[in-house]
Design a protein around this motif. Structure first.
Motif, mmCIF file in Angstrom:
data_model
loop_
_atom_site.group_PDB
_atom_site.id
_atom_site.type_symbol
_atom_site.label_atom_id
_atom_site.label_comp_id
_atom_site.label_asym_id
_atom_site.label_seq_id
_atom_site.Cartn_x
_atom_site.Cartn_y
_atom_site.Cartn_z
ATOM 1 N N MET A 1 2.417 1.496 -3.540
ATOM 2 C CA MET A 1 1.544 1.906 -4.446
ATOM 3 C C MET A 1 1.033 3.608 -4.268
ATOM 4 N N LEU A 2 0.932 3.873 -2.948
ATOM 5 C CA LEU A 2 0.592 5.276 -2.631
ATOM 6 C C LEU A 2 1.879 6.231 -3.422
ATOM 7 N N THR B 1 1.058 -1.208 0.246
ATOM 8 C CA THR B 1 0.124 -0.041 -0.129
ATOM 9 C C THR B 1 0.829 1.188 -0.154
ATOM 10 N N VAL C 1 2.893 9.507 -10.312
ATOM 11 C CA VAL C 1 2.288 9.590 -11.571
ATOM 12 C C VAL C 1 1.469 10.941 -11.544
ATOM 13 N N ALA C 2 1.105 11.306 -10.385
ATOM 14 C CA ALA C 2 0.010 12.736 -10.239
ATOM 15 C C ALA C 2 0.905 13.868 -10.447
ATOM 16 N N CYS D 1 1.651 6.296 -7.024
ATOM 17 C CA CYS D 1 0.661 7.080 -7.483
ATOM 18 C C CYS D 1 0.944 8.544 -7.267
#
Length: 161
Positions: free
Chosen positions: A104-105, A101, A111-112, A108
């Motif tokens: 993944m955070l 997790t 990507v953001a 992400c």
């Protein structure tokens, strides 16, 4: 910025390509900008754009314009280390949900940050995102420390260094 058709917004990332071009034009305005950066990337970039933008809408472009090439190089090192460790943790720890997790955070957030300057040189509104990213990236590095040491020593043996 005004909304355009879906096809036009997809190809220009909702006018961000125009903003990024203005940022690179601002960077090329002076040789010293490439080395030292500028004090306010959004304001400086807006001289080369048709409308005022408060920032460059990309973490790496913001860092390049604000801190110059040396700061951008450091940001790329952070990016590559985080990307490597995040992917390895996602693949290596299928049962450790909390590690996956966190990985993944962190991925992400990378990507953001392609669309907003959340990382490395954020505007004051985005400091919390930068803090969370660096905290999670630190955990990823810590969890992968032993494996990275083994990986680097195997590369050294292979290259006979």
């Amino acid at each position: 910025s005004a909304q355009n058709s879906l096809v036009e917004d997809l190809t220009s990332f909702n006018s961000r390509t125009t903003i990024w071009k203005a940022a690179f034009d601002a960077l090329n305005a002076s040789r010293s900008y490439r080395i030292f950066g500028v004090d306010n990337p959004g304001k400086h970039m807006s001289y080369f754009n048709t409308q005022f933008e408060p920032h460059t809408h990309n973490s790496w472009v913001e860092t390049l314009l604000g801190l110059g090439i040396p700061g951008f190089a450091v940001a790329m090192v952070f990016t590559l280390i985080t990307l490597w460790n995040g992917i390895v943790i996602l693949l290596k720890y299928p049962l450790d949900v909390w590690k996956r997790t966190t990985a993944m955070l962190t991925l992400c957030m990378l990507v953001a940050s392609f669309m907003e300057p959340y990382l490395f040189l954020p505007p004051i509104d985005y400091y919390i995102y930068n803090f969370i990213f660096l905290l999670c990236a630190g955990y990823l590095v810590h969890w992968q420390e032993e494996d990275n040491r083994k990986f680097l020593s195997s590369i050294r043996k292979f290259l006979h260094i």
